[in-house]
Each structure stands twice: as structure tokens, then as C-alpha cells.
Design a protein around this motif. Structure first.
Motif, PDB file in Angstrom:
ATOM      1  N   ARG A 123       0.837  -1.201   0.000  1.00  0.00           N
ATOM      2  CA  ARG A 123       0.000   0.000   0.000  1.00  0.00           C
ATOM      3  C   ARG A 123       0.871   1.249   0.000  1.00  0.00           C
ATOM      4  O   ARG A 123       1.747   1.383   0.830  1.00  0.00           O
ATOM      5  CB  ARG A 123      -0.906   0.020   1.236  1.00  0.00           C
ATOM      6  CG  ARG A 123      -1.982  -1.030   1.256  1.00  0.00           C
ATOM      7  CD  ARG A 123      -2.704  -1.029   2.591  1.00  0.00           C
ATOM      8  NE  ARG A 123      -1.783  -1.378   3.688  1.00  0.00           N
ATOM      9  CZ  ARG A 123      -2.090  -1.268   4.971  1.00  0.00           C
ATOM     10  NH1 ARG A 123      -3.279  -0.812   5.333  1.00  0.00           N
ATOM     11  NH2 ARG A 123      -1.207  -1.598   5.902  1.00  0.00           N
ATOM     12  N   MET A 124       0.617   2.148  -0.930  1.00  0.00           N
ATOM     13  CA  MET A 124       1.328   3.422  -0.935  1.00  0.00           C
ATOM     14  C   MET A 124       0.797   4.314   0.179  1.00  0.00           C
ATOM     15  O   MET A 124       1.527   5.130   0.735  1.00  0.00           O
ATOM     16  CB  MET A 124       1.202   4.110  -2.297  1.00  0.00           C
ATOM     17  CG  MET A 124       1.984   3.412  -3.393  1.00  0.00           C
ATOM     18  SD  MET A 124       1.918   4.329  -4.938  1.00  0.00           S
ATOM     19  CE  MET A 124       2.925   3.273  -5.984  1.00  0.00           C
ATOM     20  N   GLN A 126      -0.959   4.026   3.848  1.00  0.00           N
ATOM     21  CA  GLN A 126      -1.217   3.040   4.888  1.00  0.00           C
ATOM     22  C   GLN A 126      -2.674   3.031   5.347  1.00  0.00           C
ATOM     23  O   GLN A 126      -3.089   2.147   6.095  1.00  0.00           O
ATOM     24  CB  GLN A 126      -0.300   3.298   6.087  1.00  0.00           C
ATOM     25  CG  GLN A 126       1.179   3.093   5.768  1.00  0.00           C
ATOM     26  CD  GLN A 126       1.507   1.663   5.358  1.00  0.00           C
ATOM     27  OE1 GLN A 126       1.577   0.771   6.190  1.00  0.00           O
ATOM     28  NE2 GLN A 126       1.686   1.446   4.069  1.00  0.00           N
ATOM     29  N   SER A 127      -3.459   3.994   4.880  1.00  0.00           N
ATOM     30  CA  SER A 127      -4.878   4.030   5.238  1.00  0.00           C
ATOM     31  C   SER A 127      -5.711   3.150   4.312  1.00  0.00           C
ATOM     32  O   SER A 127      -6.887   2.892   4.568  1.00  0.00           O
ATOM     33  CB  SER A 127      -5.411   5.472   5.189  1.00  0.00           C
ATOM     34  OG  SER A 127      -5.318   5.990   3.867  1.00  0.00           O
ATOM     35  N   GLY A 128      -5.105   2.674   3.227  1.00  0.00           N
ATOM     36  CA  GLY A 128      -5.830   1.809   2.299  1.00  0.00           C
ATOM     37  C   GLY A 128      -6.145   0.458   2.922  1.00  0.00           C
ATOM     38  O   GLY A 128      -5.403  -0.037   3.770  1.00  0.00           O
ATOM     39  N   GLU A 129      -7.243  -0.133   2.513  1.00  0.00           N
ATOM     40  CA  GLU A 129      -7.672  -1.410   3.092  1.00  0.00           C
ATOM     41  C   GLU A 129      -7.143  -2.616   2.329  1.00  0.00           C
ATOM     42  O   GLU A 129      -6.858  -3.658   2.915  1.00  0.00           O
ATOM     43  CB  GLU A 129      -9.207  -1.469   3.153  1.00  0.00           C
ATOM     44  CG  GLU A 129      -9.816  -0.440   4.104  1.00  0.00           C
ATOM     45  CD  GLU A 129     -11.322  -0.569   4.197  1.00  0.00           C
ATOM     46  OE1 GLU A 129     -11.883  -1.473   3.536  1.00  0.00           O
ATOM     47  OE2 GLU A 129     -11.939   0.223   4.929  1.00  0.00           O
ATOM     48  N   LEU A 130      -7.008  -2.492   1.020  1.00  0.00           N
ATOM     49  CA  LEU A 130      -6.567  -3.612   0.193  1.00  0.00           C
ATOM     50  C   LEU A 130      -5.055  -3.764   0.246  1.00  0.00           C
ATOM     51  O   LEU A 130      -4.316  -2.801   0.046  1.00  0.00           O
ATOM     52  CB  LEU A 130      -7.012  -3.404  -1.254  1.00  0.00           C
ATOM     53  CG  LEU A 130      -6.740  -4.558  -2.227  1.00  0.00           C
ATOM     54  CD1 LEU A 130      -7.558  -5.784  -1.848  1.00  0.00           C
ATOM     55  CD2 LEU A 130      -7.045  -4.117  -3.663  1.00  0.00           C
ATOM     56  N   THR A 131      -4.573  -4.970   0.528  1.00  0.00           N
ATOM     57  CA  THR A 131      -3.144  -5.260   0.540  1.00  0.00           C
ATOM     58  C   THR A 131      -2.824  -6.329  -0.501  1.00  0.00           C
ATOM     59  O   THR A 131      -3.739  -6.956  -1.063  1.00  0.00           O
ATOM     60  CB  THR A 131      -2.683  -5.782   1.921  1.00  0.00           C
ATOM     61  OG1 THR A 131      -3.284  -7.072   2.144  1.00  0.00           O
ATOM     62  CG2 THR A 131      -3.072  -4.823   3.042  1.00  0.00           C
ATOM     63  N   ILE A 205       0.060  -2.329  -8.655  1.00  0.00           N
ATOM     64  CA  ILE A 205      -0.857  -1.474  -9.417  1.00  0.00           C
ATOM     65  C   ILE A 205      -2.299  -1.740  -9.012  1.00  0.00           C
ATOM     66  O   ILE A 205      -3.107  -0.811  -8.859  1.00  0.00           O
ATOM     67  CB  ILE A 205      -0.669  -1.707 -10.936  1.00  0.00           C
ATOM     68  CG1 ILE A 205       0.683  -1.142 -11.382  1.00  0.00           C
ATOM     69  CG2 ILE A 205      -1.794  -1.067 -11.738  1.00  0.00           C
ATOM     70  CD1 ILE A 205       1.038  -1.467 -12.826  1.00  0.00           C
ATOM     71  N   GLU A 206      -2.637  -3.009  -8.803  1.00  0.00           N
ATOM     72  CA  GLU A 206      -3.988  -3.374  -8.382  1.00  0.00           C
ATOM     73  C   GLU A 206      -4.290  -2.856  -6.985  1.00  0.00           C
ATOM     74  O   GLU A 206      -5.355  -2.263  -6.745  1.00  0.00           O
ATOM     75  CB  GLU A 206      -4.151  -4.895  -8.422  1.00  0.00           C
ATOM     76  CG  GLU A 206      -5.499  -5.405  -7.923  1.00  0.00           C
ATOM     77  CD  GLU A 206      -6.659  -5.053  -8.838  1.00  0.00           C
ATOM     78  OE1 GLU A 206      -7.814  -5.175  -8.405  1.00  0.00           O
ATOM     79  OE2 GLU A 206      -6.411  -4.647 -10.006  1.00  0.00           O
ATOM     80  N   VAL A 207      -3.373  -3.067  -6.061  1.00  0.00           N
ATOM     81  CA  VAL A 207      -3.574  -2.642  -4.670  1.00  0.00           C
ATOM     82  C   VAL A 207      -3.831  -1.140  -4.577  1.00  0.00           C
ATOM     83  O   VAL A 207      -4.701  -0.688  -3.823  1.00  0.00           O
ATOM     84  CB  VAL A 207      -2.348  -3.019  -3.802  1.00  0.00           C
ATOM     85  CG1 VAL A 207      -2.390  -2.303  -2.455  1.00  0.00           C
ATOM     86  CG2 VAL A 207      -2.298  -4.529  -3.597  1.00  0.00           C
ATOM     87  N   ASN A 208      -3.104  -0.365  -5.367  1.00  0.00           N
ATOM     88  CA  ASN A 208      -3.177   1.097  -5.268  1.00  0.00           C
ATOM     89  C   ASN A 208      -4.061   1.756  -6.329  1.00  0.00           C
ATOM     90  O   ASN A 208      -4.112   2.983  -6.400  1.00  0.00           O
ATOM     91  CB  ASN A 208      -1.765   1.678  -5.333  1.00  0.00           C
ATOM     92  CG  ASN A 208      -0.909   1.229  -4.167  1.00  0.00           C
ATOM     93  OD1 ASN A 208      -1.094   1.676  -3.045  1.00  0.00           O
ATOM     94  ND2 ASN A 208       0.026   0.317  -4.424  1.00  0.00           N
TER      95      ASN A 208
END
Length: 301
Positions: A123-124, A126-131, A205-208
Motif C-alpha cells: 500500500r502506498m 497506509q490508510s488503504g484497506e486492500l493489501t 498497481i492493483e492494490v493502489n
């Protein structure tokens, strides 16, 4: 304080030159990182102002203290909305150095590199949910096939997707070493490093949501630029570069170039450099990341 170790800017002089900076203009650095580009832009400003975006909290620690500088911790896909908060509706130049920073790659716990034994994160923000672990452990075989094939251009994408689904049934992927064991079985002989890099790129690319974010950013940039304003974008893989090239050429990603009644092209941007600018051998020798970089510069009509 500037932190060169955080991220060495690629083709720094060409990027700054491409902006054709007006000392009293309004500029945006969409990928602040270690602050290398931003500091060079600030050196050329008098009454002008620079707004810098970065979604990584680590980048905020590099922000300079200057009256004509504003750091915005957000994804550049929301650039128009955040600039509006500061009363900015038009700008004179926009710079984006796409891809991943050296700092993020070199932090084992961020999970971007095959060199470390970190978690499958990527994750670029850290608040993103998908890893990366979520992608590998929950995506369907069809979805994984799409990710590997489209974003990594992995030749045996379908075979790898099937292997991931089969392998995770007994034991979910939790760390980079777990996943590398599988990759080692499906990488072409003698080309493991390149293969792993392609697969990791695809997952990142998918995660972000990098391609969707890039499309949104480019569309907003066209609307934000003043006539004569510059768009300077540096990309590191063919998918990004193709999108940037198409947007400059047609002002949109899909469909034919629109023309007026007389057959003259109606495009909001005019390319300043007909071909992508690349780094010279001397820079590549110092900074390997420069090897795949392509720089495109456009001017708003």
C-alpha cells in the motif's frame, strides 16, 4: 530537510525545464516523495506558489517550511478537489513522477520488493484497506489472471493465477518469502528477477488502483491548466506511458481524435516533445530506476 536517500529524482533538470516556470505562477508537484523536484521548483519561484501532493505519511516529513509551499497529504486522483479547498482553480504547471519511490522499495515492511522478507502489503497509503495479501488470498482465478496479464504483462498469467488459487487453499500467503517460493516454480529459466518484478508490479498497481488514479489525474490536469500551462509526466512502464501519450495526443483515452468542421484537430494539449525523453547512460549508471523512465511534456492550448 531534503532527503536524497529517500528518492533520487530521475531526469531532474529535464523535468524542471519542461515546466517552463513563471516565477509568479502556480505549480503542482503531484508526487512529492523526498522533495527533490519541489525544492528545485521553489528555487525558481518569486511570488508564485507550489502545492505538493503525496499520500505517504513518510513523505510529509520531508516537506520544506516555506510561505509559498503547501503540502497536501492525499492521492493525486483528488487533486482538483483539494486545490479547490485552497481557492485554486487554475495552475500554470503540473509535474508527476509516477511509480514507486526508492524509499518505499527499501522499506522491508512495506512489501514492495522481492529483496526483503516483509509482509505482502504494497500500500502506498497506509490508510488503504486492500493489501497484496488480500489480492493473492481472495481474488478469483479470473481476477488474478487479469491482474497478472494486464498490469504485469506476465506471459503465463493464466497458469500463475491457477497456481496461486491452488496453493493458497492449503496455506494462505502471508509473507514475501511465501509467495516467492511459488514464483520460483513458474519463472522462466534464468529470468526469475524480471519475472518476479513483473508480478510484483502487477499486484502493486492493483492494490493502489494506479491506472484509475492516473486516468483521473490526467483528466483533471487538463481542466486545471491555464492556456500555455505545462504538463510534465514521467512514467516507468508501458501501461502508464501509453495512457499519458494517448491523453496528450487526443485529450482522452478512448475514441478518435475530435476535429472541427474544417478537419482541424481539437485537442486540449500539444506535445512539446514528439518522442518521450529518456535518461542518458551516465544517469542510468548512477540511478538504475532511470533506465525505464519516459518523460513526456505537453502544453495546454
Amino acid at each position: 530537510m531534503d532527503n536524497p536517500a529517500y528518492h533520487i529524482p530521475v531526469m531532474l533538470d529535464a523535468c524542471i525545464s519542461g515546466l517552463a516556470i513563471d516565477p509568479n505562477g502556480i505549480y503542482v508537484d503531484l508526487t512529492f516523495g523526498g522533495g527533490g523536484h519541489s525544492r528545485e521548483i521553489l528555487k525558481k519561484l518569486d511570488q508564485g506558489h507550489l502545492y505538493a501532493f503525496d499520500q505517504d505519511p513518510d513523505a510529509a516529513r520531508n516537506a520544506p517550511e516555506a510561505e509559498n509551499f503547501t503540502f497536501i497529504m492525499a492521492n493525486f486522483r483528488d487533486l482538483r478537489r483539494y486545490l479547490k479547498i485552497y481557492g485554486v482553480t487554475k495552475v500554470d504547471g503540473i509535474l508527476a513522477d509516477l511509480g514507486i519511490s526508492s524509499h518505499q522499495i527499501d522499506r522491508a515492511e512495506r512489501g514492495f520488493s522481492t529483496r526483503f522478507e516483509g509482509n505482502l502489503d504494497m500500500r502506498m497509503s497506509q490508510s488503504g484497506e486492500l493489501t497484496a495479501a488480500n489480492v493473492l488470498n481472495t481474488y478469483s482465478e479470473e481476477a488474478l489472471h487479469r491482474v497478472f496479464g494486464l498490469y504485469g504483462e506476465v506471459r503465463n498469467a493464466k497458469t500463475l493465477a491457477k497456481a496461486v488459487v491452488s496453493s493458497r487453499t492449503g496455506s494462505p500467503f502471508e509473507s514475501i518469502p511465501d509467495f516467492k517460493q511459488l514464483l520460483d516454480k513458474y519463472a522462466p529459466r534464468g529470468k526469475y528477477a524480471k519475472y518476479a518484478a513483473q508480478v510484483f508490479q502487477a499486484i502493486r498497481i492493483e492494490v493502489n488502483e494506479e491506472m484509475a488514479a492516473l486516468e483521473e489525474m490526467l483528466e483533471q490536469s487538463i481542466a486545471l491548466l491555464n492556456p500555455g500551462g505545462r504538463l510534465v509526466v514521467m512514467s516507468y512502464h508501458s501501461l502508464e506511458d501509453r495512457m499519458v501519450k494517448n491523453m496528450i495526443a487526443k485529450g482522452k483515452l478512448q475514441g478518435e481524435l475530435e476535429k472541427d468542421f474544417y478537419g482541424n484537430p481539437l485537442r486540449p494539449l500539444e506535445p512539446v516533445n514528439r518522442k518521450a525523453i529518456t535518461a542518458d547512460a551516465a544517469e542510468v549508471a548512477i540511478n538504475k530506476r532511470a533506465r525505464s523512465a519516459k518523460l513526456r511534456i505537453a502544453r495546454k492550448n
